[in-house]
Scaffold this motif. Structure first.
Motif, PDB file in Angstrom:
ATOM      1  N   SER A   1      13.934  50.969 -70.921  1.00  0.00           N
ATOM      2  CA  SER A   1      12.870  50.109 -71.457  1.00  0.00           C
ATOM      3  C   SER A   1      12.942  48.757 -70.764  1.00  0.00           C
ATOM      4  O   SER A   1      13.997  48.111 -70.752  1.00  0.00           O
ATOM      5  CB  SER A   1      13.026  49.935 -72.964  1.00  0.00           C
TER       6      SER A   1
ATOM      7  N   LYS B   1      11.254  46.075 -80.794  1.00  0.00           N
ATOM      8  CA  LYS B   1      11.524  46.868 -79.592  1.00  0.00           C
ATOM      9  C   LYS B   1      12.967  46.710 -79.119  1.00  0.00           C
ATOM     10  O   LYS B   1      13.645  45.730 -79.453  1.00  0.00           O
ATOM     11  CB  LYS B   1      10.569  46.469 -78.463  1.00  0.00           C
ATOM     12  N   GLU B   2      13.410  47.665 -78.330  1.00  0.00           N
ATOM     13  CA  GLU B   2      14.707  47.597 -77.664  1.00  0.00           C
ATOM     14  C   GLU B   2      14.465  47.573 -76.156  1.00  0.00           C
ATOM     15  O   GLU B   2      13.610  48.314 -75.646  1.00  0.00           O
ATOM     16  CB  GLU B   2      15.572  48.800 -78.034  1.00  0.00           C
TER      17      GLU B   2
ATOM     18  N   THR C   1       6.895  47.031 -70.910  1.00  0.00           N
ATOM     19  CA  THR C   1       6.069  46.114 -71.680  1.00  0.00           C
ATOM     20  C   THR C   1       5.840  44.888 -70.801  1.00  0.00           C
ATOM     21  O   THR C   1       6.788  44.187 -70.455  1.00  0.00           O
ATOM     22  CB  THR C   1       6.762  45.699 -72.991  1.00  0.00           C
TER      23      THR C   1
ATOM     24  N   ILE D   1       7.242  41.828 -79.874  1.00  0.00           N
ATOM     25  CA  ILE D   1       8.322  42.682 -79.370  1.00  0.00           C
ATOM     26  C   ILE D   1       9.535  42.721 -80.303  1.00  0.00           C
ATOM     27  O   ILE D   1      10.580  43.259 -79.940  1.00  0.00           O
ATOM     28  CB  ILE D   1       8.775  42.225 -77.964  1.00  0.00           C
TER      29      ILE D   1
END
Length: 334
Positions: A10, A78-79, A37, A75
């Motif tokens: 990610s 998120k990770e 992202t 975010i």
């Protein structure tokens, strides 16, 4: 080779909008297996906002902090395995502090495609990064900086196999600044005098900036009719490349790193005329393919034979190292 190490990683990518290169990087990361992202580094890409941020981002601090507070919120659940800072400009240190508190084990990488002379505030981001890369060999002499040249997009590789007819002996597509117009004008006039067909696209973001630069910089003497206020799309640029024998590159006088245009010329298999004599230090340099010109006397080194002879092929292994995939593999591999 390219896809394995990023598979299922990610990535948080922070990059200013820059002729679509930021989305090309995102798309290549996704192709290589990553979940990405992407956020624009700047809260606003209007002329006033960009100017204030470049002069001193504290002048736009309230908007910047509001913008990054919203990103932080978006975010929060998120990770991330990699925090990738691509030529950051508006980025506040407080955002990196938040990231470190939230994703301390992530790999933090910053890459600069501007000279530090033009982006001195970038130095404040170094303590947060595991790796810092620059396209400029001179900047690589600074503590904590490592040299890695820029890249060319996969689109340009396809030109090497293209059978598109040649329409132009030389092409030049660039934003106008510093002495770039004067050099380009001299080359264009030389082409006309020698009956060479050329394509020139001289870009400025808007008319206000054009008139401001005319007043501020006496070296920019371009007439309004010579300037376009419409960006060429990536596909339009690639089409002109494919139809050209030679590409002209004029780097900013304060930079020594090879421009994106130089690497695109390499990837497309075209010949190059450039003001950057540092190109002689690179493994792909060959005087049969590259002419280095003097900014003060840009036409002195030109000759018609350069336009008639075919370019010599660069080994595929060498080219692969300058591709966008090779670039990402070098700077993000843990």
């Amino acid at each position: 080779m390219e896809a394995t190490f990023l598979n299922r990683k990610s990535v948080l990518l922070i990059s200013p909008e820059f002729f679509g290169y930021e989305t090309a990087v995102r798309d290549k990361l996704i192709e290589m297996g990553a979940n990405v992202t992407l956020f624009d580094d700047r809260p606003n890409n209007g002329l006033i906002a960009k100017s204030l941020i470049r002069i001193n981002k504290k002048l736009f601090e309230t908007k910047i902090l509001e913008y990054y507070a919203k990103i932080s919120e978006d975010i929060s659940d998120k990770e991330f395995d990699i925090i990738f800072l691509l030529n950051p400009e508006a980025l506040p240190v407080s955002f990196l502090e938040m990231c470190k508190s939230r994703w301390n084990d992530a790999l933090y990488v910053m890459y600069m495609w501007d000279s530090i002379k033009n982006r001195k505030h970038t130095l404040e981001f170094i303590p947060f990064c595991d790796r810092v890369f620059t396209f400029d060999r001179d900047d690589a002499e600074l503590p904590d900086f490592h040299f890695r040249s820029l890249f060319y997009l996969d689109l340009y590789s396809s030109i090497r196999q293209s059978s598109q007819p040649i329409e132009y002996d030389l092409c030049f597509m660039a934003t106008i600044h510093s002495d770039r117009y004067a050099i380009a004008k001299a080359i264009k006039d030389w082409c006309c005098q020698n009956e060479l067909q050329s394509f020139f696209h001289l870009f400025m973001h808007d008319r206000v900036l054009y008139y401001f630069n005319k007043l501020k910089d006496k070296g920019i003497t371009a007439q309004l009719s010579e300037v376009s206020f419409t960006k060429m799309t990536a596909s339009e640029i690639v089409k002109v490349f494919a139809a050209s024998k030679v590409v002209l590159d004029i780097q900013h006088p304060k930079q020594t790193g090879l421009t994106m245009r130089t690497l695109e010329t390499l990837g497309s298999g075209k010949k190059l005329i450039t003001t950057n004599d540092k190109i002689k230090e690179y493994d792909f340099y060959n005087p049969e393919n590259v002419v280095v010109i003097d900014r003060a006397n840009p036409t002195a080194a030109l000759n018609l034979d350069f336009f008639s002879d075919k370019s010599l092929q660069v080994p595929e292994k060498t080219l692969a190292g300058y591709s966008i995939g090779g670039w990402l593999a070098d700077i993000l591999r843990s």
